[in-house]
Design a protein around this motif. Structure first.
Motif, PDB file in Angstrom:
ATOM      1  N   ILE A 157      73.014  32.218  42.971  1.00 28.98           N
ATOM      2  CA  ILE A 157      73.270  30.948  43.661  1.00 28.98           C
ATOM      3  C   ILE A 157      72.764  31.012  45.096  1.00 28.98           C
ATOM      4  N   ILE A 158      73.033  32.132  45.789  1.00 31.78           N
ATOM      5  CA  ILE A 158      72.572  32.276  47.173  1.00 31.78           C
ATOM      6  C   ILE A 158      71.047  32.251  47.232  1.00 31.78           C
ATOM      7  N   VAL A 159      70.395  32.977  46.314  1.00 30.12           N
ATOM      8  CA  VAL A 159      68.933  33.014  46.306  1.00 30.12           C
ATOM      9  C   VAL A 159      68.353  31.644  45.986  1.00 30.12           C
ATOM     10  N   ALA A 160      68.953  30.927  45.039  1.00 29.05           N
ATOM     11  CA  ALA A 160      68.467  29.579  44.703  1.00 29.05           C
ATOM     12  C   ALA A 160      68.590  28.643  45.898  1.00 29.05           C
ATOM     13  N   ILE A 161      69.685  28.758  46.637  1.00 27.52           N
ATOM     14  CA  ILE A 161      69.861  27.923  47.838  1.00 27.52           C
ATOM     15  C   ILE A 161      68.775  28.233  48.863  1.00 27.52           C
ATOM     16  N   ILE A 162      68.457  29.521  49.047  1.00 23.08           N
ATOM     17  CA  ILE A 162      67.401  29.901  49.989  1.00 23.08           C
ATOM     18  C   ILE A 162      66.058  29.323  49.552  1.00 23.08           C
ATOM     19  N   MET A 163      65.758  29.376  48.258  1.00 21.52           N
ATOM     20  CA  MET A 163      64.501  28.841  47.754  1.00 21.52           C
ATOM     21  C   MET A 163      64.412  27.335  47.979  1.00 21.52           C
ATOM     22  N   ILE A 164      65.507  26.631  47.732  1.00 25.17           N
ATOM     23  CA  ILE A 164      65.513  25.181  47.941  1.00 25.17           C
ATOM     24  C   ILE A 164      65.350  24.847  49.417  1.00 25.17           C
ATOM     25  N   VAL A 165      66.013  25.619  50.289  1.00 26.27           N
ATOM     26  CA  VAL A 165      65.892  25.380  51.736  1.00 26.27           C
ATOM     27  C   VAL A 165      64.450  25.607  52.196  1.00 26.27           C
ATOM     28  N   LEU A 166      63.811  26.664  51.700  1.00 25.25           N
ATOM     29  CA  LEU A 166      62.412  26.913  52.058  1.00 25.25           C
ATOM     30  C   LEU A 166      61.511  25.794  51.558  1.00 25.25           C
ATOM     31  N   PHE A 167      61.737  25.342  50.342  1.00 23.79           N
ATOM     32  CA  PHE A 167      60.930  24.270  49.761  1.00 23.79           C
ATOM     33  C   PHE A 167      61.084  22.977  50.550  1.00 23.79           C
ATOM     34  N   GLU A 168      62.334  22.578  50.776  1.00 21.41           N
ATOM     35  CA  GLU A 168      62.578  21.322  51.481  1.00 21.41           C
ATOM     36  C   GLU A 168      62.185  21.420  52.952  1.00 21.41           C
ATOM     37  N   GLY A 169      62.379  22.594  53.557  1.00 19.20           N
ATOM     38  CA  GLY A 169      61.972  22.767  54.948  1.00 19.20           C
ATOM     39  C   GLY A 169      60.477  22.636  55.122  1.00 19.20           C
ATOM     40  N   THR A 170      59.708  23.184  54.176  1.00 16.50           N
ATOM     41  CA  THR A 170      58.258  23.061  54.244  1.00 16.50           C
ATOM     42  C   THR A 170      57.825  21.609  54.089  1.00 16.50           C
ATOM     43  N   LEU A 171      58.437  20.890  53.160  1.00 15.10           N
ATOM     44  CA  LEU A 171      58.103  19.469  52.989  1.00 15.10           C
ATOM     45  C   LEU A 171      58.455  18.662  54.237  1.00 15.10           C
ATOM     46  N   PHE A 172      59.566  19.006  54.883  1.00 19.66           N
ATOM     47  CA  PHE A 172      59.959  18.295  56.105  1.00 19.66           C
ATOM     48  C   PHE A 172      58.947  18.530  57.229  1.00 19.66           C
ATOM     49  N   VAL A 173      58.506  19.770  57.378  1.00 18.43           N
ATOM     50  CA  VAL A 173      57.517  20.070  58.418  1.00 18.43           C
ATOM     51  C   VAL A 173      56.210  19.334  58.142  1.00 18.43           C
ATOM     52  N   LEU A 174      55.792  19.301  56.885  1.00 22.43           N
ATOM     53  CA  LEU A 174      54.566  18.586  56.532  1.00 22.43           C
ATOM     54  C   LEU A 174      54.689  17.102  56.821  1.00 22.43           C
ATOM     55  N   LYS A 175      55.849  16.520  56.534  1.00 14.54           N
ATOM     56  CA  LYS A 175      56.044  15.111  56.839  1.00 14.54           C
ATOM     57  C   LYS A 175      56.075  14.870  58.340  1.00 14.54           C
TER      58      LYS A 175
END
Length: 302
Positions: A279-297
């Motif tokens: 669960i902790i690792v999945a949360i980290i992966m989602i945060v990295l994914f969404e953080g990258t999309l936010f920076v791109l936007k």
């Protein structure tokens, strides 16, 4: 006597297109491109043969792209994979020199509380200590082999890449090393202490805890190595968008599929029967994914 108005008409009564009309001036090539119709002077439409470097049908090829037999591709791929394994093995061998000190340092820092309260490691078979040393040394191999893997992938695909794509890809090699090291650092200072604090709290009330050296380091090394790979997510997303493989908008529209994939990969590669580590690792992966999309936007990259 035939009417003069019928002159120039076909036998079936259809009129020939008048000179200067739109049908006579332009024509499409079937790919959505519109060209002026050249006048050959002989009543026929002629087009010059395209140059070798010209786009044909709207599709261009990279400057170094050339056909190779499948056997040559397979041979090149095997040789590059052998180089990656060689670098990883050499780094692992060097890491063995300081593996014992690394085991002691990691053990007394991933467990919560003062040093005197840290449970000692238990060894349950003769080779367990040596296997643990090899596993710890393998972390150095992963750290150095990962950017080597990125570079060898670039070298394998280089003939099929355009110059701007090569620039993006080659800049990813040092970035891959930085992200891998940062992922290991996050595992060491954040994820592992949280997990062992949870394990201690979960089991302390019911039994005396005895941590086996081999099993404990299996989880530590698996989690640390997996997070080194997980932290490549921003790099892979940026490369895919810069090279035109996908877009930020498409990734955002499919985010739920990626979240589900992240959760599945976490449970597949994280050894924890309690379910806390995945669960902790999945949360980290989602945060990295969404953080990258936010920076791109934020920078206006769609």
């Amino acid at each position: 006597m035939p009417d003069e108005s019928d002159e120039g008409a076909d036998v079936d009564g259809s009129e020939e297109p008048q000179e200067g009309t739109r049908d006579d001036a332009i024509e499409t090539d079937g790919e959505g491109y519109v060209h002026d119709r050249p006048d050959s002077g002989a009543g026929e439409t002629e087009y010059p043969d395209p140059e070798p470097d010209d786009d044909v049908g709207g599709i261009s090829t990279p400057p170094d792209d050339e056909e190779m037999p499948l056997a040559d591709h397979i041979e090149e791929m095997i040789l590059r994979l052998a180089r990656i394994l060689l670098v990883g093995a050499a780094a692992t061998a060097i890491g063995l020199l300081g593996a014992s000190q690394a085991i002691e340092f990691i053990w007394f820092n991933v467990f919560p509380g003062p040093v005197e309260e840290v449970p000692p490691p238990h060894v349950y078979h003769p080779l367990e200590l040596w296997l643990s040393r090899i596993k710890v040394a393998a972390l150095a191999g992963i750290l150095l082999a990962l950017p080597m893997f990125v570079y060898e992938c670039y070298a394998f695909m280089r003939p099929g890449l355009y110059p701007n794509e090569r620039k993006y890809y080659i800049s990813a090699v040092p970035m891959s090393l930085v992200l891998a090291a940062f992922g290991m650092f996050v595992s060491y200072i954040l994820v592992l202490p949280i997990l062992f604090r949870y394990f201690t709290y979960y089991s302390d009330a019911s039994a005396n805890i005895a941590y086996g050296l081999g099993d404990t380091f299996d989880m530590i090394i698996t989690l640390t190595g997996f997070l080194a790979i997980v932290f490549q997510i921003p790099l892979f997303i940026m490369l895919a968008i810069m090279m035109g493989v996908t877009t930020r908008r498409w990734l955002a529209d499919k985010r739920l599929y990626f979240w589900a994939a992240f959760l599945g990969l976490s449970f597949m590669f994280t050894l924890d029967p309690t379910g806390m580590a995945p669960i902790i690792v999945a949360i980290i992966m989602i945060v990295l994914f969404e953080g990258t999309l936010f920076v791109l936007k934020w920078v206006g990259r769609e």
